[in-house]
Write an enzyme that holds these catalytic residues in place. Structure first.
Site, mmCIF file in Angstrom:
data_model
loop_
_atom_site.group_PDB
_atom_site.id
_atom_site.type_symbol
_atom_site.label_atom_id
_atom_site.label_comp_id
_atom_site.label_asym_id
_atom_site.label_seq_id
_atom_site.Cartn_x
_atom_site.Cartn_y
_atom_site.Cartn_z
ATOM 1 N N GLY A 1 -22.104 -38.505 -77.977
ATOM 2 C CA GLY A 1 -22.211 -38.593 -76.510
ATOM 3 C C GLY A 1 -20.954 -39.186 -75.907
ATOM 4 O O GLY A 1 -20.078 -39.686 -76.612
ATOM 5 N N ASP B 1 -18.243 -31.763 -82.375
ATOM 6 C CA ASP B 1 -18.353 -32.314 -81.021
ATOM 7 C C ASP B 1 -17.052 -32.132 -80.249
ATOM 8 O O ASP B 1 -17.012 -32.350 -79.040
ATOM 9 C CB ASP B 1 -18.732 -33.808 -81.073
ATOM 10 C CG ASP B 1 -17.782 -34.614 -81.936
ATOM 11 O OD1 ASP B 1 -17.660 -34.300 -83.129
ATOM 12 O OD2 ASP B 1 -17.151 -35.549 -81.426
ATOM 13 N N ASN B 2 -15.993 -31.736 -80.947
ATOM 14 C CA ASN B 2 -14.720 -31.491 -80.269
ATOM 15 C C ASN B 2 -14.441 -29.995 -80.182
ATOM 16 O O ASN B 2 -13.302 -29.572 -80.075
ATOM 17 C CB ASN B 2 -13.586 -32.189 -81.011
ATOM 18 C CG ASN B 2 -13.685 -33.701 -80.899
ATOM 19 O OD1 ASN B 2 -14.252 -34.216 -79.936
ATOM 20 N ND2 ASN B 2 -13.157 -34.408 -81.871
ATOM 21 N N ARG C 1 -10.027 -35.687 -66.556
ATOM 22 C CA ARG C 1 -9.937 -34.430 -67.301
ATOM 23 C C ARG C 1 -10.728 -33.355 -66.585
ATOM 24 O O ARG C 1 -11.786 -33.639 -66.019
ATOM 25 C CB ARG C 1 -10.497 -34.682 -68.703
ATOM 26 C CG ARG C 1 -10.559 -33.467 -69.588
ATOM 27 C CD ARG C 1 -10.714 -33.864 -71.034
ATOM 28 N NE ARG C 1 -12.051 -34.349 -71.361
ATOM 29 C CZ ARG C 1 -12.408 -34.749 -72.586
ATOM 30 N NH1 ARG C 1 -11.529 -34.749 -73.562
ATOM 31 N NH2 ARG C 1 -13.625 -35.171 -72.813
ATOM 32 N N ASP D 1 -15.518 -49.901 -76.769
ATOM 33 C CA ASP D 1 -15.455 -50.635 -75.498
ATOM 34 C C ASP D 1 -15.465 -49.706 -74.281
ATOM 35 O O ASP D 1 -15.402 -50.163 -73.146
ATOM 36 C CB ASP D 1 -14.211 -51.526 -75.461
ATOM 37 C CG ASP D 1 -12.914 -50.726 -75.580
ATOM 38 O OD1 ASP D 1 -12.979 -49.485 -75.713
ATOM 39 O OD2 ASP D 1 -11.835 -51.345 -75.556
ATOM 40 N N GLY D 2 -15.501 -48.390 -74.537
ATOM 41 C CA GLY D 2 -15.541 -47.446 -73.423
ATOM 42 C C GLY D 2 -14.219 -47.276 -72.701
ATOM 43 O O GLY D 2 -14.138 -46.606 -71.673
ATOM 44 N N ARG E 1 -17.028 -43.049 -73.669
ATOM 45 C CA ARG E 1 -16.036 -43.649 -72.767
ATOM 46 C C ARG E 1 -15.666 -42.652 -71.669
ATOM 47 O O ARG E 1 -14.562 -42.682 -71.136
ATOM 48 C CB ARG E 1 -14.798 -44.071 -73.539
ATOM 49 C CG ARG E 1 -14.234 -42.952 -74.382
ATOM 50 C CD ARG E 1 -12.880 -43.269 -74.884
ATOM 51 N NE ARG E 1 -12.502 -42.258 -75.876
ATOM 52 C CZ ARG E 1 -11.303 -42.091 -76.324
ATOM 53 N NH1 ARG E 1 -10.340 -42.865 -75.912
ATOM 54 N NH2 ARG E 1 -11.039 -41.169 -77.202
ATOM 55 N N ARG F 1 -20.373 -28.646 -75.910
ATOM 56 C CA ARG F 1 -19.772 -28.547 -77.233
ATOM 57 C C ARG F 1 -20.777 -27.955 -78.205
ATOM 58 O O ARG F 1 -21.971 -27.904 -77.901
ATOM 59 C CB ARG F 1 -19.397 -29.961 -77.726
ATOM 60 C CG ARG F 1 -18.585 -30.759 -76.745
ATOM 61 C CD ARG F 1 -19.102 -32.195 -76.620
ATOM 62 N NE ARG F 1 -18.472 -32.903 -75.501
ATOM 63 C CZ ARG F 1 -17.302 -33.523 -75.573
ATOM 64 N NH1 ARG F 1 -16.670 -33.580 -76.728
ATOM 65 N NH2 ARG F 1 -16.783 -34.099 -74.518
#
Ligand code: AMP
Ligand code: MG
Length: 472
Positions: free
Chosen positions: A86, A244-245, A172, A121-122, A89, A179
């Site tokens: 998920g 996932d990419n 972005r 830490d996002g 970040r 995905r």
């Protein structure tokens, strides 16, 4: 004039188990480093108020019409299934529709923790953010389907990595962030209702003429089988082709440890975490088939007749290497000036690549100088290249406009790793001149511009970057 984004959000209206709605964490002293005005215009964004740009794309202010959320997905990382990844970040601000009717996501990356952050830490630091901005925009200029970059905002806050580094937020833009892993998460949970809703959504958004799960799979196969040969043609190594990419519309996504190759070697790896070379340059055509097999597996349960489905899906996957190969041949044939492929052409290309690997030839410069007297200087044993060149000259003598085709297929400039590192080092000293210069140069990668001839030079041994790192 105040900034207005014509949001028209659809993902936010999907069932609530598809995402977590939340706002970005406020940062204390945001400032603007880059803003892509032409792209903003394409997205229908009006107004040029710097303060609005800073507030909205730092995540400090929720723009009118935005419905921010972090998307849920899973994925195979280096072959191991991770049931929940998920946006750890990232935050989807919403969608807008370009003039051509295509819907685009606008997403913040590095905007603070989400329910999917796990131990992270996002946040993101400036280096990978500038890297993604430059490389994704360079890919676009090279004509390769990719996510785009709209903005870079410094957060004004340090993030802790090996040491304290300046935090930054990238905006972005993608035709969607769906995905293979988005399908996997629902399939693995045996949540067929959500899986079906996702499939319908994805078909509507990306492949409206696709017929059911099989038709959809075939479209994703087609898109990815077109993408990977384009990477190969510019010496691009993605570095982390986890499922996932792998975006289903076939856009390059996730510029973590990616790299453009200098000296050619088919098994070149840069990513520091790719210890086994799973995602080496030459393995990319095989890995993409493996990834699509995971999508097929995720979709099978949606078919009424499992046995028939498995047979049809298996056939589709088994046929994928042929499509990848066909596209690869087309890309590389064009790079050596051939537009009508004949028997023997593949052999001619393979011979050149072998000579390049043995001769430590620079990938970009070998192709971009082909046909000139300087190509042979790229090789450690130029005489071996001379033999190949004679054979090639005979072959292209029957081609129409080979030089024009080669100029369109062979970039003069790529974002070389040592230049990117140099640009990041300067940015850490608040010198953004190298960033702006690289940006300008890479916006016309096929142009012979004397002002940028220094950027064509491969790295000296002392400058060579041997490893790249994830953007975390
Ligand atoms: P990536 O390697 O960028 O594809 O990221 C893999 C997963 O790790 C995704 O779910 C990301 O959202 C998550 N992730 C990466 N970096 C961070 C971070 N700094 N904080 C939280 N999650 C992260
Ligand atoms: Mg990722």
């Amino acid at each position: 004039m105040t900034l207005q984004i014509p949001f028209d959000n659809t993902y936010a209206r999907l069932p609530s188990n598809f995402y977590s709605k939340l706002t970005a964490e406020v940062v204390s002293a945001p400032s603007m480093i880059a803003y892509n005005f032409p792209l903003a215009k394409e997205l229908g964004i009006t107004g040029e108020n710097d303060q609005d740009i800073i507030e909205i794309f730092s995540g400090n202010k929720v723009a009118l019409g935005s419905d921010p959320l972090a998307q849920l997905y899973a994925g195979h990382q280096f072959g191991q299934y991770n049931p929940q990844l998920g946006d750890g970040r990232a935050l989807l601000l919403g969608e807008t529709i370009k003039a051509d009717g295509v819907r685009y996501d606008i997403q913040l990356k590095g905007s603070g923790p989400t329910p999917y952050s796990r131990s992270g830490d996002g946040r993101a630091w400036l280096g990978p953010v500038l890297r993604e901005y430059l490389v994704s925009e360079a890919m676009h200029a090279l004509g390769i389907p990719t996510t785009r970059a709209l903005a870079v905002i410094l957060s004004g806050e340090p993030v802790m990595r090996e040491n304290l580094l300046p935090g930054a937020i990238l905006t972005r833009v993608a035709s969607s962030h769906i995905r293979i892993g988005t399908f996997q998460v629902f399939s693995a949970r045996r949540d067929w209702t959500s899986l079906k809703i996702l499939l319908e959504y994805a078909i509507n958004r990306h492949f409206p003429s696709a017929d059911g799960p099989l038709g959809f799979l075939q479209e994703v196969i087609k898109a990815q089988a077109a993408l990977i040969p384009k990477w190969m043609g510019v010496g691009f190594i993605h570095g982390v082709m986890n499922t996932d990419n792998c975006q289903i519309a076939g856009e390059t996504i996730d510029y973590g440890p990616c790299a453009f190759m200098d000296r050619f070697h088919p098994m070149r790896v840069y990513s520091s975490i790719d210890k086994m070379g799973r995602y080496a340059y030459g393995s990319q055509p095989d890995i993409i088939v493996w990834n699509l097999a995971q999508l097929a597996t995720a979709l099978v349960p949606l078919m009424p007749d499992k046995d028939k489905a498995i047979e049809a899906f298996t056939n589709a996957i088994n046929d994928m290497p042929r499509i990848v190969k066909k596209n690869w041949l087309k890309v590389f044939a064009k790079k050596i000036g051939i537009s009508s492929i004949q028997l023997g052409d593949e052999d001619l290309i393979t011979k050149l690549l072998n000579l390049m690997a043995d001769g430590h030839a620079d990938f970009t410069n070998t192709f971009s100088t082909l046909g000139s007297s300087s190509t042979r200087d790229q090789f450690m044993e130029p005489k071996k290249f001379d033999i190949w060149e004679k054979e090639w000259q005979i072959r292209i003598s029957t081609e129409k406009d080979p030089i024009i085709h080669m100029k369109q297929a062979n970039p003069v400039l790529i974002p070389r790793n040592h230049r990117i590192e140099e640009m990041i080092s300067a940015a850490l000293k608040e010198d953004y001149v190298p960033f702006k210069r690289l940006q300008r140069a890479l916006s016309s990668p096929f142009a012979q511009n004397a002002a940028f001839s220094d950027l064509r030079r491969p790295p000296l041994e002392t400058e060579e970057i041997k490893a790249t790192f994830c953007g975390t």
